[in-house]
Design a protein around this motif. Structure first.
Motif, PDB file in Angstrom:
ATOM      1  N   ILE A  84       0.847  -1.212   0.000  1.00  0.00           N
ATOM      2  CA  ILE A  84       0.000   0.000   0.000  1.00  0.00           C
ATOM      3  C   ILE A  84       0.877   1.256   0.000  1.00  0.00           C
ATOM      4  O   ILE A  84       0.616   2.216  -0.708  1.00  0.00           O
ATOM      5  N   ARG A  85       1.957   1.196   0.773  1.00  0.00           N
ATOM      6  CA  ARG A  85       2.856   2.355   0.846  1.00  0.00           C
ATOM      7  C   ARG A  85       3.615   2.578  -0.468  1.00  0.00           C
ATOM      8  O   ARG A  85       4.157   3.654  -0.694  1.00  0.00           O
ATOM      9  N   SER A  86       3.673   1.548  -1.318  1.00  0.00           N
ATOM     10  CA  SER A  86       4.408   1.706  -2.576  1.00  0.00           C
ATOM     11  C   SER A  86       3.564   2.426  -3.638  1.00  0.00           C
ATOM     12  O   SER A  86       4.031   2.666  -4.751  1.00  0.00           O
ATOM     13  N   ALA A  87       2.331   2.786  -3.297  1.00  0.00           N
ATOM     14  CA  ALA A  87       1.460   3.463  -4.271  1.00  0.00           C
ATOM     15  C   ALA A  87       2.038   4.827  -4.625  1.00  0.00           C
ATOM     16  O   ALA A  87       2.812   5.411  -3.868  1.00  0.00           O
ATOM     17  N   MET A  88       1.603   5.329  -5.796  1.00  0.00           N
ATOM     18  CA  MET A  88       2.132   6.618  -6.234  1.00  0.00           C
ATOM     19  C   MET A  88       1.509   7.768  -5.442  1.00  0.00           C
ATOM     20  O   MET A  88       2.122   8.797  -5.266  1.00  0.00           O
ATOM     21  N   ARG A  89       0.228   7.609  -5.014  1.00  0.00           N
ATOM     22  CA  ARG A  89      -0.318   8.671  -4.160  1.00  0.00           C
ATOM     23  C   ARG A  89      -0.473   8.126  -2.741  1.00  0.00           C
ATOM     24  O   ARG A  89      -0.694   6.917  -2.559  1.00  0.00           O
ATOM     25  N   PRO A  90      -0.348   9.003  -1.738  1.00  0.00           N
ATOM     26  CA  PRO A  90      -0.408   8.501  -0.366  1.00  0.00           C
ATOM     27  C   PRO A  90      -1.785   7.914  -0.055  1.00  0.00           C
ATOM     28  O   PRO A  90      -2.808   8.538  -0.346  1.00  0.00           O
ATOM     29  N   ILE A  91      -1.799   6.719   0.504  1.00  0.00           N
ATOM     30  CA  ILE A  91      -3.062   6.068   0.854  1.00  0.00           C
ATOM     31  C   ILE A  91      -3.120   5.999   2.377  1.00  0.00           C
ATOM     32  O   ILE A  91      -2.159   5.517   3.006  1.00  0.00           O
ATOM     33  N   SER A  92      -4.198   6.499   2.979  1.00  0.00           N
ATOM     34  CA  SER A  92      -4.236   6.418   4.435  1.00  0.00           C
ATOM     35  C   SER A  92      -4.696   5.015   4.833  1.00  0.00           C
ATOM     36  O   SER A  92      -5.449   4.352   4.108  1.00  0.00           O
ATOM     37  N   ILE A  93      -4.179   4.582   5.974  1.00  0.00           N
ATOM     38  CA  ILE A  93      -4.445   3.205   6.418  1.00  0.00           C
ATOM     39  C   ILE A  93      -5.008   3.246   7.837  1.00  0.00           C
ATOM     40  O   ILE A  93      -4.455   3.908   8.717  1.00  0.00           O
ATOM     41  N   THR A  94      -6.118   2.547   8.037  1.00  0.00           N
ATOM     42  CA  THR A  94      -6.682   2.416   9.380  1.00  0.00           C
ATOM     43  C   THR A  94      -6.829   0.928   9.688  1.00  0.00           C
ATOM     44  O   THR A  94      -6.716   0.082   8.788  1.00  0.00           O
TER      45      THR A  94
END
Ligand code: SAM
Ligand code: SF4
Length: 425
Positions: A277-287
């Motif tokens: 998920i962190r390797s995505a090009m835009r920041p993705i928030s994680i809960t």
């Protein structure tokens, strides 16, 4: 919990289509359906005491029904303990509700819908939705996982995915009704398997939903780590209408506890999904969701969960004290942890997350986000809404009538739980 709330909306839809009308209070209703959830709390006891209050209503000629998890769990025992109830129906049988209601209306006293081995999903012609901008839409029901603490497989039955064409048709109708945001729901939403010949993967379905005219935001919850694959991240990267937020419950940071929970992944495997998920090009928030005080969780186990928070830097967590649930394997496990100790662990966890959120939110001051305005404060010119990464921003604006609109807001201040800002020019 969106699933239960959405169930109530669907049931309300069935009733409206049968000519029922919604009234303001149970006092003025001729039919009272009590929807229940037993995921975490000792809910059955509460339900029976609430039902005591409904007894008078039955004497006044009203029909009383119990729906949801507690109905599924307690089954026909409800009629024994609360003989004024005439309908008991678990969520896997909601599809049959019109038929069951017809039986009750015909004077039948003990009508039940308690099957869980159904292949059917709950498709209704009409669902009454409470939020006028965000529509919830169940795409997969039940659950085929077997987490040892969880009542869901028992109360909601096996996994059943809805046909992709039916889902897309419903999204189209929702867009025509003015909904611009849809949230796809399922206990393990990303385990979706299209039963039609089209055989859409979950990520393809996400993209197809986003392509429907009028849809501006697509959310999905809850994702199961074991079924979380790269193509979901690629879809989020390719289509900005897919919200950059993933709710990925971990439950514990200790592989030993995860095994006892039968969660199907280790700490390391979970961290690999986070890296994806962190390797995505835009920041993705994680809960995430976390349970503390599972039987046999040691001090070391708790430390591993705390260190996982450091490693992942979640944007938000839902944390729970383990609560033994009926019909679950963990009920029989030894090494129970005292309530007092569970509370201590929960407080430690929440304090750590508070520090993380304080830091993360402070770093957002000065940034601008697009938000969908969904709330108006009693204070003048004060509004609130969600960013695509699902953060809440309370903001001021001189513009009138912002509800349901998308506006850009600049963050001017932060607390651990929310952001404050001003509408950007
Ligand atoms: N299907 C989702 C998943 O796999 O994470 C969510 C299931 S449940 C509706 C939501 C959350 O409630 C779970 O993630 C878990 O943290 C919590 N929960 C479920 N059963 C629990 C129990 N017996 N005691 C404490 N928390 C529980
Ligand atoms: Fe319950 Fe586990 Fe299924 Fe989630 S994945 S609903 S926690 S059994």
């Amino acid at each position: 919990m969106p699933d239960e709330r959405h169930d109530s909306e669907k049931v309300a839809g069935v009733l409206l289509s049968r000519g029922y009308r919604q009234v303001e209070s149970p006092e003025s209703a001729s039919l009272v359906l009590y929807n229940t959830c037993s995921i975490r709390e000792k809910a059955a006891q509460k339900v029976f005491s609430r039902l005591g209050e409904f007894r008078v209503k039955q004497n006044e000629g009203r029909i009383i029904g119990v729906l949801g998890c507690v109905a599924q769990q307690e089954g026909e025992d409800i009629f024994e303990r609360a003989p004024w109830v005439s309908l008991v129906c678990g969520s896997a049988s909601y599809r049959k509700l019109p038929e069951l209601l017809a039986q009750v209306e015909a004077g039948n006293q003990r009508v039940t819908g308690l099957d869980t081995d159904t292949d059917e999903t709950f498709e209704t012609e009409m669902t009454r939705r409470d939020n006028p901008w965000r529509a919830y839409l169940t795409i997969i029901e039940g659950c085929d996982k077997a987490c040892s603490y969880c009542v869901v497989p028992y109360t909601r039955g096996p996994e059943r995915s809805r046909a992709s064409d039916a889902i897309l048709r419903e999204v189209r109708q929702l867009a025509e009704l003015g909904y611009s945001e849809v949230q796809l729901l399922g206990q393990t939403v990303n385990s979706y398997k299209d039963p039609t010949a089209r055989g859409m993967r979950f990520s393809e379905l996400l993209l197809a939903v986003a392509d429907e005219p009028g849809i501006r935001r697509v959310r999905f919850t809850t994702s199961h780590p074991s079924d979380f694959t790269r193509d979901i991240v690629d879809a989020i990267d390719a289509q900005t209408k897919l919200c950059n937020h993933v709710h990925l419950p971990v439950q514990s940071g200790s592989t030993r506890v995860l095994r006892a929970m039968q969660r199907t992944y280790s700490r390391e495997e979970y961290l690999e999904k986070i890296a994806l998920i962190r390797s995505a090009m835009r920041p993705i928030s994680i809960t995430t969701d976390i349970i503390v005080g599972f039987p046999g969780e040691t001090e070391e186990g708790l430390r591993e969960t705390l260190s996982l928070l450091d490693a992942v830097q979640y944007d938000g967590i839902f944390s729970f004290k383990y609560s033994p649930r009926p019909h679950t394997p963990s009920l029989a496990m030894s090494d129970a942890i005292s309530e007092e100790e569970k509370s201590r662990r929960l407080a430690m966890l929440q304090e750590k997350q508070r520090e993380i959120q304080t830091r993360k939110h402070a770093a957002l001051v000065g940034e601008t986000f697009e938000i969908l305005v969904s709330g108006k404060s009693r204070r003048e010119n004060q509004w609130s809404g969600h960013t695509t990464c699902h953060r809440v921003i309370n903001f001021s604006s001189q513009e009138p009538a912002l509800l349901g609109k998308y506006v850009r807001v600049q963050v001017t201040g932060a607390t651990p739980n929310c952001l404050v800002g001003e509408q950007a020019p």
